[in-house]
Design a protein around this motif. Structure first.
Motif, PDB file in Angstrom:
ATOM      1  N   GLU A 195      -8.285   2.719  -9.533  1.00 25.40           N
ATOM      2  CA  GLU A 195      -7.013   2.830  -8.811  1.00 25.40           C
ATOM      3  C   GLU A 195      -6.050   1.713  -9.195  1.00 25.40           C
ATOM      4  OE1 GLU A 195      -5.996   4.964  -6.069  1.00 25.40           O
ATOM      5  OE2 GLU A 195      -7.521   6.203  -7.035  1.00 25.40           O
ATOM      6  N   ARG A 233      -7.303  -5.659  -0.029  1.00 23.66           N
ATOM      7  CA  ARG A 233      -8.144  -6.037  -1.159  1.00 23.66           C
ATOM      8  C   ARG A 233      -7.513  -5.542  -2.447  1.00 23.66           C
ATOM      9  NH1 ARG A 233     -12.167  -1.919   0.462  1.00 23.66           N
ATOM     10  NH2 ARG A 233     -11.417  -0.020  -0.518  1.00 23.66           N
ATOM     11  N   HIS A 276       0.841  -1.201   0.000  1.00 22.19           N
ATOM     12  CA  HIS A 276       0.000   0.000   0.000  1.00 22.19           C
ATOM     13  C   HIS A 276       0.874   1.248   0.000  1.00 22.19           C
ATOM     14  CE1 HIS A 276      -3.088   2.883   1.192  1.00 22.19           C
ATOM     15  NE2 HIS A 276      -3.970   1.979   0.799  1.00 22.19           N
ATOM     16  N   ALA A 318       0.584   3.917   1.447  1.00 17.69           N
ATOM     17  CA  ALA A 318       0.713   4.570   2.757  1.00 17.69           C
ATOM     18  C   ALA A 318       1.858   3.960   3.567  1.00 17.69           C
ATOM     19  CB  ALA A 318      -0.593   4.470   3.530  1.00 17.69           C
ATOM     20  N   ALA A 332      -4.033  -0.084  12.416  1.00 20.51           N
ATOM     21  CA  ALA A 332      -4.507   1.140  13.069  1.00 20.51           C
ATOM     22  C   ALA A 332      -5.121   2.136  12.093  1.00 20.51           C
ATOM     23  CB  ALA A 332      -3.355   1.803  13.826  1.00 20.51           C
ATOM     24  N   THR A 333      -4.639   2.183  10.845  1.00 23.19           N
ATOM     25  CA  THR A 333      -5.166   3.199   9.936  1.00 23.19           C
ATOM     26  C   THR A 333      -6.230   2.649   8.999  1.00 23.19           C
ATOM     27  OG1 THR A 333      -3.509   2.810   8.251  1.00 23.19           O
ATOM     28  CG2 THR A 333      -2.978   4.442   9.883  1.00 23.19           C
ATOM     29  N   GLY A 334      -6.553   1.378   9.142  1.00 21.11           N
ATOM     30  CA  GLY A 334      -7.602   0.834   8.286  1.00 21.11           C
ATOM     31  C   GLY A 334      -7.186   0.700   6.831  1.00 21.11           C
ATOM     32  N   ILE A 335      -5.951   0.233   6.600  1.00 15.22           N
ATOM     33  CA  ILE A 335      -5.545  -0.072   5.226  1.00 15.22           C
ATOM     34  C   ILE A 335      -6.235  -1.378   4.828  1.00 15.22           C
ATOM     35  CG2 ILE A 335      -3.616  -0.842   3.778  1.00 15.22           C
ATOM     36  CD1 ILE A 335      -1.840   1.123   5.287  1.00 15.22           C
ATOM     37  N   PRO A 336      -7.082  -1.340   3.785  1.00 15.93           N
ATOM     38  CA  PRO A 336      -7.836  -2.554   3.449  1.00 15.93           C
ATOM     39  C   PRO A 336      -6.952  -3.569   2.713  1.00 15.93           C
ATOM     40  CG  PRO A 336      -8.363  -0.806   1.907  1.00 15.93           C
ATOM     41  CD  PRO A 336      -7.395  -0.219   2.892  1.00 15.93           C
ATOM     42  N   GLN A 343      -2.343   2.184 -10.981  1.00 14.56           N
ATOM     43  CA  GLN A 343      -1.365   2.847 -10.122  1.00 14.56           C
ATOM     44  C   GLN A 343      -0.892   1.938  -8.989  1.00 14.56           C
ATOM     45  OE1 GLN A 343      -3.136   6.363  -8.489  1.00 14.56           O
ATOM     46  NE2 GLN A 343      -1.488   7.689  -9.238  1.00 14.56           N
ATOM     47  N   ARG A 344      -1.846   1.255  -8.391  1.00 17.92           N
ATOM     48  CA  ARG A 344      -1.524   0.392  -7.258  1.00 17.92           C
ATOM     49  C   ARG A 344      -0.763  -0.844  -7.716  1.00 17.92           C
ATOM     50  NH1 ARG A 344      -4.701   0.458  -2.734  1.00 17.92           N
ATOM     51  NH2 ARG A 344      -3.275  -1.213  -2.175  1.00 17.92           N
TER      52      ARG A 344
END
Lengths: 417, 122
Positions: free
Chosen positions: A188, A182, A128, A130, A176-180, A191-192
């Motif tokens: 998206e 999936r 991710h 982030a 803690a930050t809710g990175i999914p 890019q991902r």
């Protein structure tokens, strides 16, 4: 593991090393699926990954002595579940999760062919944006490829404590930050996916040129990278770039035996092409053709197409440099990084001569002055122009900036040191 | 998941934006809050310019009061909102459409809020 020869020691390899190789493959096949299944059961990647990592450490110790059990996936699943239960009981804050592990686990190991690969959502989570690139790589190596912290530390030339800390922080951030976990939505996706492919590509290159290591060091991580590229390409058959990266890594892998000979690096132009693996090259070509049919060009496909040009040439001086240069020009539309421009300059020299190429190389000084290959390439251009003294100075500068032993010996040979 | 999103900008770069352009962006900021109204909770505020900031800092004997923001950074916080969305990807997707991001020196920081204090009860 279908390769029956996996446990047969290669020439000069002892039994322990051979069984470690088999072990690594078994673990790699199973680990991400178990992490994924346990994560969705517990709702905590941190806890799931920790439990699986511990199970892997146990497996490495035990299987070395007793051999690999008949159902290694089941063994690892059970061990991981057991470790998770232990943790849940030990830590109060996890108490309410205990019922989640009450029923015996029915985790299937080998996935159904029609099922989407459950490792992919986990992989996209590990990569991710982030998370910092170092953390993406470390977490992917551990949660997806099943490497131990010590193996990751060796492969990335980082201390074990730093690797461990990176992984813990990344996992906590995901929670803690809710990175999914999936596969991202269509908008998206490209890019991902590029981040995922970059992580796999970095994995391959890091395994290749560990500073201080020899040319053939840590080969298994390069193998992990090819394996992971295959997993992604297979799971996302409509994603042309995923096919492109797989083709690229296969082309590189095919040259491996000719590139690293007895721990010495051999440059592309001087490689014994008879040592290139023709089966891998054929596979790479097929994969690249499949990618082209999807009609969605991109940087990984172009990198692979450049590698294909080299694979097609029967000898170094028979390379179609105009074609290579044209592909680099196309690549610039996707990737204007200084490294791409430096590589393009090498092709430019073959087509337009050293003077034009040197001008290009000099434009990159600001970005690449600390990079040993910038100096080595510049030396090559200067030599082409008969400016031998300046060329020698550049090669010496390159030598100063290189920590890798095999690269150092290559440069030492050139400078006569 | 509840996130605080903090809008920051760089005053020295803001000065270079033409008043017409700025006005046009502000109009879209207003629309942005409308578009995302369902996800934006009532808590949130736009702040007065950073020149109005006063900072109280730890001092040897007693806290020290100074003029200006707490950080020496060029970027300053212009406001914040609390949003409630499914996950970080949803927050990122929403924040990416923040109209001010087309102006240089603007960014948005996303931080999850602490909502579970159960560990403090043990």
């Amino acid at each position: 593991v279908t390769e029956t020869d996996a446990a047969v020691p290669g020439p000069g390899e002892d039994r322990a090393a051979a069984s470690d190789r088999l072990l690594a493959r078994v673990i790699r096949e199973e680990s991400a699926r178990i992490v994924a299944a346990l994560t969705s059961r517990l709702g905590s990647l941190d806890l799931a990954e920790e439990s699986v990592a511990e199970a892997i450490e146990e497996a490495v110790r035990e299987w070395r002595v007793r051999g690999v059990p008949p159902n290694p996936g089941g063994w690892l699943t059970q061990a991981a579940r057991h470790n998770a239960l232990d943790r849940l009981r030990r830590e109060k804050r996890y108490r309410e999760k205990l019922p989640l592990l009450a029923d015996p686990d029915e985790t299937a190991s080998a996935a159904d062919a029609d099922e989407p690969d459950e490792r992919l959502p986990l992989l996209f989570g590990c990569c991710h944006p982030a998370l910092a690139p170092d953390a993406q790589l470390a977490l992917t190596l551990r949660a997806i490829c099943g490497l131990t912290t010590a193996q990751i530390a060796r492969a990335t030339l980082t201390s074990e404590s730093t690797v461990a800390q990176r992984i813990v922080r990344a996992k906590r951030k995901i929670g803690a930050t809710g990175i999914p976990l999936r596969i991202p939505e269509e908008a998206e996706r490209a890019q991902r996916l590029d981040i995922v492919l970059t992580v796999v590509s970095v994995m391959y290159s890091e395994a290749h040129l560990v500073p201080g290591g020899d040319a053939s060091a840590d080969r298994d991580v390069a193998d992990d990278a090819v394996w992971l590229a295959r997993v992604v390409a297979h799971a996302l058959p409509r994603e042309a770039e995923a096919q492109g990266l797989l083709a690229l890594l296969l082309f590189h892998r095919a040259r491996e035996d000719a590139r690293a000979v007895d721990g010495e690096l051999v440059l592309l132009a001087e490689q014994d092409r008879a040592r290139w693996d023709r089966t891998l090259i054929a596979e790479a070509q097929t994969v690249l053709e499949r990618a082209a049919m999807l009609r969605r060009p991109g940087r990984w496909q172009l990198h692979a197409a450049i590698a294909a040009c080299h694979a097609d040439a029967p000898a170094g001086d028979a390379t179609d440099w105009l074609q290579v240069l044209t592909l680099y020009d196309m690549l610039l539309a996707y990737d204007r990084s200084p490294i791409v421009r430096l590589n393009r300059a090498v092709a430019l020299e073959e087509v337009d001569g050293s003077e034009a190429a040197l001008r290009e190389v000099d434009l990159l000084q600001g970005d690449l002055t600390g990079y040993h290959l910038w100096h080595a390439v510049r030396a090559r251009m200067l030599r082409g122009l008969g400016r031998d003294d300046e060329a020698l100075a550049e090669d010496l500068r390159a030598l100063e900036l290189t920590a890798n032993q095999a690269e150092r010996r290559l440069l030492e040979g050139r400078t006569g040191r | 998941v509840k996130y605080v999103i903090m809008f920051t900008s760089t005053p020295e770069l803001d000065a270079a934006v033409s008043p017409e352009h700025a006005e046009q962006v502000y109009r879209r900021v207003y629309e942005w809050f409308g578009t995302h109204a369902e996800k934006i909770t009532d808590s949130g505020a736009e702040l007065q310019p950073v020149t109005t900031a006063t900072t109280v800092t730890h001092g040897g004997g007693a806290p020290v009061v100074t003029d200006g923001p707490f950080s020496e950074a060029k970027e300053v916080i212009g406001g914040f909102s609390v949003i409630d969305v499914d996950d970080l990807d949803a927050a990122i997707a929403m924040v990416k459409t923040w109209p001010m991001l087309e102006l240089p020196g603007n960014s948005v920081e996303i931080r999850p809020m602490v909502v579970d204090y159960s560990h403090m009860e043990q």
